[in-house]
Design a protein around this motif. Structure first.
Motif, mmCIF file in Angstrom:
data_model
loop_
_atom_site.group_PDB
_atom_site.id
_atom_site.type_symbol
_atom_site.label_atom_id
_atom_site.label_comp_id
_atom_site.label_asym_id
_atom_site.label_seq_id
_atom_site.Cartn_x
_atom_site.Cartn_y
_atom_site.Cartn_z
ATOM 1 N N PHE A 146 -55.769 127.321 27.953
ATOM 2 C CA PHE A 146 -54.456 127.333 28.592
ATOM 3 C C PHE A 146 -54.561 127.798 30.042
ATOM 4 C CE2 PHE A 146 -50.403 129.530 29.513
ATOM 5 C CZ PHE A 146 -49.552 128.457 29.373
ATOM 6 N N ARG A 147 -55.320 128.850 30.280
ATOM 7 C CA ARG A 147 -55.482 129.351 31.650
ATOM 8 C C ARG A 147 -56.193 128.323 32.516
ATOM 9 N NH1 ARG A 147 -57.719 135.395 31.866
ATOM 10 N NH2 ARG A 147 -57.318 134.960 34.073
ATOM 11 N N TRP A 148 -57.161 127.632 31.940
ATOM 12 C CA TRP A 148 -57.863 126.580 32.680
ATOM 13 C C TRP A 148 -56.904 125.444 33.026
ATOM 14 C CZ3 TRP A 148 -58.474 121.528 30.824
ATOM 15 C CH2 TRP A 148 -59.248 120.680 31.644
ATOM 16 N N ALA A 149 -56.124 124.996 32.041
ATOM 17 C CA ALA A 149 -55.201 123.884 32.269
ATOM 18 C C ALA A 149 -54.171 124.217 33.353
ATOM 19 C CB ALA A 149 -54.484 123.515 30.969
ATOM 20 N N ALA A 150 -53.821 125.493 33.454
ATOM 21 C CA ALA A 150 -52.822 125.915 34.438
ATOM 22 C C ALA A 150 -53.313 125.750 35.870
ATOM 23 C CB ALA A 150 -52.433 127.368 34.189
ATOM 24 N N THR A 151 -54.629 125.614 36.053
ATOM 25 C CA THR A 151 -55.187 125.461 37.397
ATOM 26 C C THR A 151 -55.262 123.996 37.824
ATOM 27 O OG1 THR A 151 -57.509 125.294 36.669
ATOM 28 C CG2 THR A 151 -56.598 127.513 36.993
ATOM 29 N N LYS A 152 -54.958 123.083 36.909
ATOM 30 C CA LYS A 152 -55.101 121.660 37.203
ATOM 31 C C LYS A 152 -53.784 121.045 37.676
ATOM 32 C CE LYS A 152 -59.370 121.806 36.222
ATOM 33 N NZ LYS A 152 -60.338 121.752 37.344
ATOM 34 N N SER A 153 -53.882 119.805 38.127
ATOM 35 C CA SER A 153 -52.711 119.114 38.676
ATOM 36 C C SER A 153 -51.828 118.572 37.561
ATOM 37 C CB SER A 153 -53.162 117.961 39.570
ATOM 38 O OG SER A 153 -53.691 116.905 38.784
ATOM 39 N N SER A 154 -50.721 117.988 37.965
ATOM 40 C CA SER A 154 -49.745 117.460 37.012
ATOM 41 C C SER A 154 -50.197 116.162 36.355
ATOM 42 C CB SER A 154 -48.405 117.227 37.711
ATOM 43 O OG SER A 154 -48.562 116.329 38.799
ATOM 44 N N THR A 155 -51.411 115.706 36.656
ATOM 45 C CA THR A 155 -51.931 114.502 35.996
ATOM 46 C C THR A 155 -52.711 114.835 34.730
ATOM 47 O OG1 THR A 155 -53.952 114.535 37.336
ATOM 48 C CG2 THR A 155 -52.085 113.232 38.177
ATOM 49 N N LEU A 156 -52.944 116.122 34.476
ATOM 50 C CA LEU A 156 -53.687 116.534 33.281
ATOM 51 C C LEU A 156 -52.750 116.677 32.085
ATOM 52 C CD1 LEU A 156 -56.218 117.672 31.780
ATOM 53 C CD2 LEU A 156 -55.455 119.941 32.532
ATOM 54 N N ILE A 157 -53.150 116.065 30.955
ATOM 55 C CA ILE A 157 -52.458 116.254 29.684
ATOM 56 C C ILE A 157 -53.391 117.073 28.799
ATOM 57 C CG2 ILE A 157 -51.376 115.139 27.702
ATOM 58 C CD1 ILE A 157 -51.113 112.608 29.423
#
Length: 228
Positions: A146-157
């Protein structure tokens, strides 16, 4: 947004509160897929999941390629293309169907630690969205993901899979992620999906936004908890 996975006319009707639907072509006959696409009043995401990526399609690459082009002819709003397929195929598809939004997906069914490596592989060929699904083996892994995903752009699902990943299906609502996957009812849940009614009525998913505070209970067992 919530993407509800449907498999028949009944589940299509039950998915009316979702924002879009996913039709799994690997689990249905071609005629059923065509019928669901025609009947849907919501945007459609078409997916043909291979056995290697956790699905039911066992054909050759040539058969996969042919089937994907047939699905594209149905003009869905979105289509799922496995990032593990040949790069040339992914680029050819993009050039032939620029009007269809492409989701390049990748699934890791083992305890994964290098999320960035998965993302780089999914994003090797440009697409509209990149789906990274990871099997979650502990609460710690879920929080790291979750913390990793929060660093990515809005194109990541980001898709946390498995029973221990279920809380993450709701947590996605606090990210910039395009959508989270849900099922129309608990009986049809796949890889830790939460039912559409629970996501909307229990967790108020559509009221969540980036920065919404999260409170969780970590313990075993928690099924009988009032907060469950």
């Amino acid at each position: 947004m919530i993407c509800a996975v449907v498999k028949d006319q009944l589940s299509l009707e039950s998915a009316s509160r979702a924002d879009l639907i996913e039709i799994r072509a690997d689990l249905l006959e071609k005629r059923a897929v065509v019928d669901l696409v025609k009947r849907s009043t919501l945007p459609v995401l078409l997916t043909l999941r291979t056995k290697a990526e956790g699905g039911a399609f066992t054909g050759s690459f040539a058969e996969y390629r042919e089937a994907l082009f047939e699905l594209a002819a149905l003009s869905p709003a979105y289509i799922d293309l496995e990032a593990s397929q040949p790069e040339r195929f992914l680029r050819d598809f993009a050039s032939q169907y620029p009007h269809i939004k492409r989701v390049h997906s990748l699934h890791a069914f083992h305890a994964e630690t290098d999320f960035d490596a998965l993302y780089r592989k999914a994003a090797l060929v440009p697409a509209d969205y990149y789906k990274v699904a990871v099997s979650i083996d502990s609460s710690t892994t879920l929080l790291r993901f979750f913390r990793w995903a929060a660093t990515k752009s809005s194109t990541l699902i980001p898709v946390p899979m498995g029973p221990l990943g279920s809380p993450g299906r709701v947590m996605v609502g606090t990210l910039q992620a395009p959508w989270s996957y849900g099922c129309v009812d608990a009986a049809s849940s796949l890889f830790g999906q939460i039912s559409l009614s629970d996501m909307l009525d229990t967790y108020n998913y559509k009221q969540m936004k980036e920065g919404t505070p999260l409170y969780g209970l970590i313990g075993d067992p928690v099924e009988a908890s009032i907060g469950h």
